[in-house]
Design an enzyme around this catalytic site. Structure first.
Site, PDB file in Angstrom:
ATOM      1  N   ASP A  78      25.429  -3.926   0.320  1.00 25.56           N
ATOM      2  CA  ASP A  78      24.791  -4.279   1.580  1.00 25.56           C
ATOM      3  C   ASP A  78      25.474  -5.557   2.031  1.00 25.56           C
ATOM      4  O   ASP A  78      26.340  -6.080   1.319  1.00 25.56           O
ATOM      5  CB  ASP A  78      23.270  -4.497   1.402  1.00 25.56           C
ATOM      6  CG  ASP A  78      22.500  -4.145   2.671  1.00 25.56           C
ATOM      7  OD1 ASP A  78      22.867  -4.644   3.744  1.00 25.56           O
ATOM      8  OD2 ASP A  78      21.543  -3.354   2.586  1.00 25.56           O
TER       9      ASP A  78
ATOM     10  N   LEU B  33      29.817  -3.482   6.927  1.00 24.57           N
ATOM     11  CA  LEU B  33      30.408  -2.187   7.325  1.00 24.57           C
ATOM     12  C   LEU B  33      31.423  -2.317   8.446  1.00 24.57           C
ATOM     13  O   LEU B  33      32.259  -1.432   8.632  1.00 24.57           O
ATOM     14  CB  LEU B  33      29.292  -1.217   7.750  1.00 24.57           C
ATOM     15  CG  LEU B  33      28.392  -0.712   6.627  1.00 24.57           C
ATOM     16  CD1 LEU B  33      27.160   0.001   7.202  1.00 24.57           C
ATOM     17  CD2 LEU B  33      29.155   0.232   5.701  1.00 24.57           C
TER      18      LEU B  33
ATOM     19  N   SER C  36      19.006   0.835  11.586  1.00 21.87           N
ATOM     20  CA  SER C  36      18.132   1.978  11.299  1.00 21.87           C
ATOM     21  C   SER C  36      17.146   2.346  12.408  1.00 21.87           C
ATOM     22  O   SER C  36      16.312   3.237  12.214  1.00 21.87           O
ATOM     23  CB  SER C  36      17.357   1.717  10.006  1.00 21.87           C
ATOM     24  OG  SER C  36      16.486   0.639  10.199  1.00 21.87           O
TER      25      SER C  36
ATOM     26  N   TYR D  32      20.768   5.178  19.084  1.00 22.65           N
ATOM     27  CA  TYR D  32      20.703   5.345  17.628  1.00 22.65           C
ATOM     28  C   TYR D  32      20.891   6.821  17.239  1.00 22.65           C
ATOM     29  O   TYR D  32      21.677   7.150  16.345  1.00 22.65           O
ATOM     30  CB  TYR D  32      19.347   4.816  17.157  1.00 22.65           C
ATOM     31  CG  TYR D  32      18.969   5.165  15.743  1.00 22.65           C
ATOM     32  CD1 TYR D  32      19.600   4.565  14.661  1.00 22.65           C
ATOM     33  CD2 TYR D  32      17.955   6.092  15.487  1.00 22.65           C
ATOM     34  CE1 TYR D  32      19.231   4.892  13.356  1.00 22.65           C
ATOM     35  CE2 TYR D  32      17.587   6.414  14.202  1.00 22.65           C
ATOM     36  CZ  TYR D  32      18.233   5.814  13.140  1.00 22.65           C
ATOM     37  OH  TYR D  32      17.868   6.137  11.853  1.00 22.65           O
TER      38      TYR D  32
END
Ligand code: 15L
Length: 275
Positions: A37, A55, A78, A139
């Site tokens: 993470d 990322l 998310s 999203y």
């Protein structure tokens, strides 16, 4: 199967909500589990291995997946967010992940897709994994993108990719909508095991839902692959209905599977929305 279990398996998004719920369930199954993470989970155990990776930074992602047999990709943003947030975390971040996996020779990727890739399907329609995507948000679009990217890396590069269109993960369904899409963490782990270990996997889209009597999704393919969910949403109906009574009606969201993700920013006529 046993062979996979000793191999290096990288879990991205390990410090997030779902990552936190499934870490303790994955650890005994996969002793080679590596958590990743941007920042380490606050409750990291001495026995757990952690590699920090953003990322959006290809070098960091490459270092995280080096030597891995499989990646469970939960990382990214998310919920709905600004275009730039989604672009960085879920579009560029997802590309960096698949590309790093290809370069590292990773054999299997589990991609945490979402019900929001198909959120504009009406609640009264039962859908399978083969329907055209109908995202309900930026999203949701990013999750459809991730599924498409997974198909590309499966078909062109031979990575075994399993996309899980996850509903809502937690110990019990938190409202009436979630009675249809709830996913017990133990059942999510079962789906991940199928993705990491089932010999037939090439490219799959499976629904991340428990044994929900009010389900909107046909998850027959998951069952064929051996999925036997133990969570039963109906066991929690009274709780879900009591929670639902605390919130008012949502004239748009209540019609569609994606709920509030559909009603947010909505300025269409409901008769013209969804398939
Ligand atoms: C999701 O995809 C989100 O990650 C989660 O926060 C919930 O909003 C879930 O969908 C849901 O639809 O309940």
């Amino acid at each position: 199967m046993t062979d996979t279990r000793s191999k290096r398996i990288v879990l991205t998004g390990a410090a997030g909500g779902i990552g936190t719920m499934i870490r303790p369930l994955l650890a005994p199954l996969y002793p080679g589990l590596v958590l990743s993470d941007r920042v380490a989970p606050p409750n990291l155990l001495a026995a757990e291995t952690f590699i920090a990776a953003d990322l959006t930074k290809p070098d960091e992602v490459a270092a995280a997946v080096e030597g891995a047999h499989g990646v469970i990709h939960l990382g990214g943003h998310s919920v709905e967010g600004s275009w730039d947030t989604i672009l960085q975390a879920n579009i560029i971040g997802c590309y960096n992940l698949f590309e790093a996996a290809r370069q590292a020779g990773v054999e299997r990727v589990i991609f945490a897709s979402s019900n929001h890739a198909v959120g504009f399907y009406p609640r009264k329609r039962r859908i399978g994994p083969d329907v055209t995507v109908r995202p309900d948000s930026r999203y949701g679009v990013s999750k459809a993108f991730g599924e498409a990217l997974g198909a590309l890396y499966a078909d062109k590069h031979g990575i075994a990719v399993t996309c899980l269109r996850i509903g809502n993960v937690g110990p019990r369904p938190i409202d009436v909508r979630r009675l249809s899409i709830w996913l017990l963490p133990q059942d999510l782990v079962q789906l991940i095991q199928i993705g990491l270990e089932h010999p037939e996997i090439r490219f799959e889209i499976l629904y991340g839902a428990s044994d929900n009597a009010a389900a909107w999704w046909d998850n027959a393919r998951a069952r064929t692959l051996g999925y036997r969910p133990v969570g039963r949403a109906e066991d929690h109906r009274a709780h879900a209905e009591a929670e639902q009574a605390k919130v008012g009606p949502d004239p748009v969201g209540d019609l569609f599977q994606g709920g509030t993700f559909c009603s947010a920013e909505f300025n269409n006529d409901v008769k013209h929305a969804g398939p």
